[in-house]
Design a protein around this motif. Structure first.
Motif, PDB file in Angstrom:
ATOM      1  N   VAL A 148      36.502  43.866  54.279  1.00 17.30           N
ATOM      2  CA  VAL A 148      37.816  43.235  54.362  1.00 17.30           C
ATOM      3  C   VAL A 148      38.400  43.088  52.962  1.00 17.30           C
ATOM      4  N   ASP A 149      39.714  43.086  52.881  1.00 18.61           N
ATOM      5  CA  ASP A 149      40.411  42.918  51.609  1.00 18.61           C
ATOM      6  C   ASP A 149      40.796  41.455  51.459  1.00 18.61           C
ATOM      7  N   GLU A 150      39.843  40.651  51.000  1.00 20.61           N
ATOM      8  CA  GLU A 150      40.059  39.222  50.784  1.00 20.61           C
ATOM      9  C   GLU A 150      39.515  38.834  49.417  1.00 20.61           C
ATOM     10  N   GLN A 151      40.042  37.760  48.881  1.00 18.93           N
ATOM     11  CA  GLN A 151      39.661  37.286  47.546  1.00 18.93           C
ATOM     12  C   GLN A 151      38.165  37.010  47.446  1.00 18.93           C
ATOM     13  N   VAL A 152      37.631  36.349  48.437  1.00 18.79           N
ATOM     14  CA  VAL A 152      36.211  36.015  48.461  1.00 18.79           C
ATOM     15  C   VAL A 152      35.765  35.943  49.912  1.00 18.79           C
ATOM     16  N   VAL A 153      34.551  36.429  50.179  1.00 10.62           N
ATOM     17  CA  VAL A 153      33.999  36.401  51.525  1.00 10.62           C
ATOM     18  C   VAL A 153      32.572  35.862  51.446  1.00 10.62           C
ATOM     19  N   VAL A 154      32.287  34.859  52.270  1.00 13.52           N
ATOM     20  CA  VAL A 154      30.924  34.341  52.385  1.00 13.52           C
ATOM     21  C   VAL A 154      30.409  34.748  53.757  1.00 13.52           C
ATOM     22  N   ASN A 155      29.262  35.419  53.779  1.00 14.53           N
ATOM     23  CA  ASN A 155      28.641  35.850  55.020  1.00 14.53           C
ATOM     24  C   ASN A 155      27.155  35.535  54.923  1.00 14.53           C
ATOM     25  N   GLY A 156      26.743  34.475  55.576  1.00 13.02           N
ATOM     26  CA  GLY A 156      25.336  34.065  55.488  1.00 13.02           C
ATOM     27  C   GLY A 156      24.980  33.728  54.056  1.00 13.02           C
ATOM     28  N   ASN A 157      23.963  34.417  53.534  1.00 13.26           N
ATOM     29  CA  ASN A 157      23.493  34.143  52.174  1.00 13.26           C
ATOM     30  C   ASN A 157      24.160  35.030  51.120  1.00 13.26           C
ATOM     31  N   LEU A 158      25.270  35.680  51.478  1.00 15.51           N
ATOM     32  CA  LEU A 158      25.955  36.596  50.563  1.00 15.51           C
ATOM     33  C   LEU A 158      27.397  36.153  50.337  1.00 15.51           C
ATOM     34  N   VAL A 159      27.794  36.135  49.068  1.00 12.84           N
ATOM     35  CA  VAL A 159      29.199  35.908  48.717  1.00 12.84           C
ATOM     36  C   VAL A 159      29.663  37.107  47.897  1.00 12.84           C
ATOM     37  N   THR A 160      30.833  37.660  48.277  1.00 21.97           N
ATOM     38  CA  THR A 160      31.383  38.816  47.574  1.00 21.97           C
ATOM     39  C   THR A 160      32.834  38.558  47.199  1.00 21.97           C
ATOM     40  N   SER A 161      33.269  39.293  46.168  1.00 18.36           N
ATOM     41  CA  SER A 161      34.636  39.196  45.697  1.00 18.36           C
ATOM     42  C   SER A 161      35.078  40.568  45.222  1.00 18.36           C
ATOM     43  N   ARG A 162      36.405  40.741  45.051  1.00 13.76           N
ATOM     44  CA  ARG A 162      36.957  42.067  44.782  1.00 13.76           C
ATOM     45  C   ARG A 162      37.031  42.472  43.320  1.00 13.76           C
ATOM     46  N   LYS A 163      37.450  41.540  42.450  1.00 18.42           N
ATOM     47  CA  LYS A 163      37.847  41.954  41.102  1.00 18.42           C
ATOM     48  C   LYS A 163      37.918  40.754  40.158  1.00 18.42           C
TER      49      LYS A 163
END
Length: 188
Positions: A148-163
């Motif tokens: 997904v194109d979102e600023q930050v995503v938390v999914n379970g034990n993972l947090v991701t961001s774009r830039k």
């Protein structure tokens, strides 16, 4: 954020030459300010050299050689991006195994920009909702992730961001996830 939110939490920062400088230094500063102990883990000895948007950046001391690092000695993992860094790491079996151990152990992982290339290689993208630099969209979808194109995503034990522009939101989510995971580990 309280300076002792992550007191005693040990965070590995897995990088090699070519990591995007701000994607390591800013999350590291936020983690340190929250009380975590951060350590650069690298397949390189001595120093690792950052990439600073369009040119080489600063050098940073390696705290622990990847060959001597044990995932059991850390509570969480930070995977900064840049293009060169994760592209190199995903081709190093020991780096992939190191990252995979955090997922296998249910430990929290934070990744930004191109960092999810290492997550793909570790076999940890399938079934997860996450974000990244837009050019990784197809790679992540092909690996079974819901990109997904979102600023930050938390999914379970993972947090991701774009830039890099997302770093303030990324840092807040990282602190929250890492604090929550630490609390869960202590309660178990």
């Amino acid at each position: 954020m309280a300076s002792d939110t992550l007191d005693g939490l040990k965070v590995a920062i897995l990088i090699t030459d070519g990591f995007e400088q701000v994607e390591m230094t800013e999350p590291r500063r936020a983690l340190d300010q929250a009380g975590a102990e951060t350590q650069i883990v690298s397949p390189k000895d001595g120093q690792v050299k950052a990439w600073k948007f369009t040119e080489w950046g600063d050098e940073f001391p390696v705290g622990m050689s990847l060959n001597g690092a044990r995932p059991d000695d850390y509570d969480a993992l930070l995977l900064p991006g840049g293009v060169i860094n994760p592209d190199t790491l995903r081709a190093i079996p020991a780096a992939v195994a190191f990252a995979k151990a955090f997922f296998d152990g249910g430990k929290p992982v934070a990744s930004i920009c191109h960092g999810p290339w290492t997550i793909i290689e570790a076999g940890a993208a399938r079934g997860r909702r996450l974000t990244s630099w837009p050019s990784l969209r197809t790679d992540l979808r092909n690996a079974g992730a819901d990109w997904v194109d979102e600023q930050v995503v938390v999914n379970g034990n993972l947090v991701t961001s774009r830039k890099p522009d997302d770093i303030p939101a990324f840092n807040r989510a990282v602190i929250e996830l890492f604090a929550s995971a630490r609390g869960n580990a202590r309660a178990a």
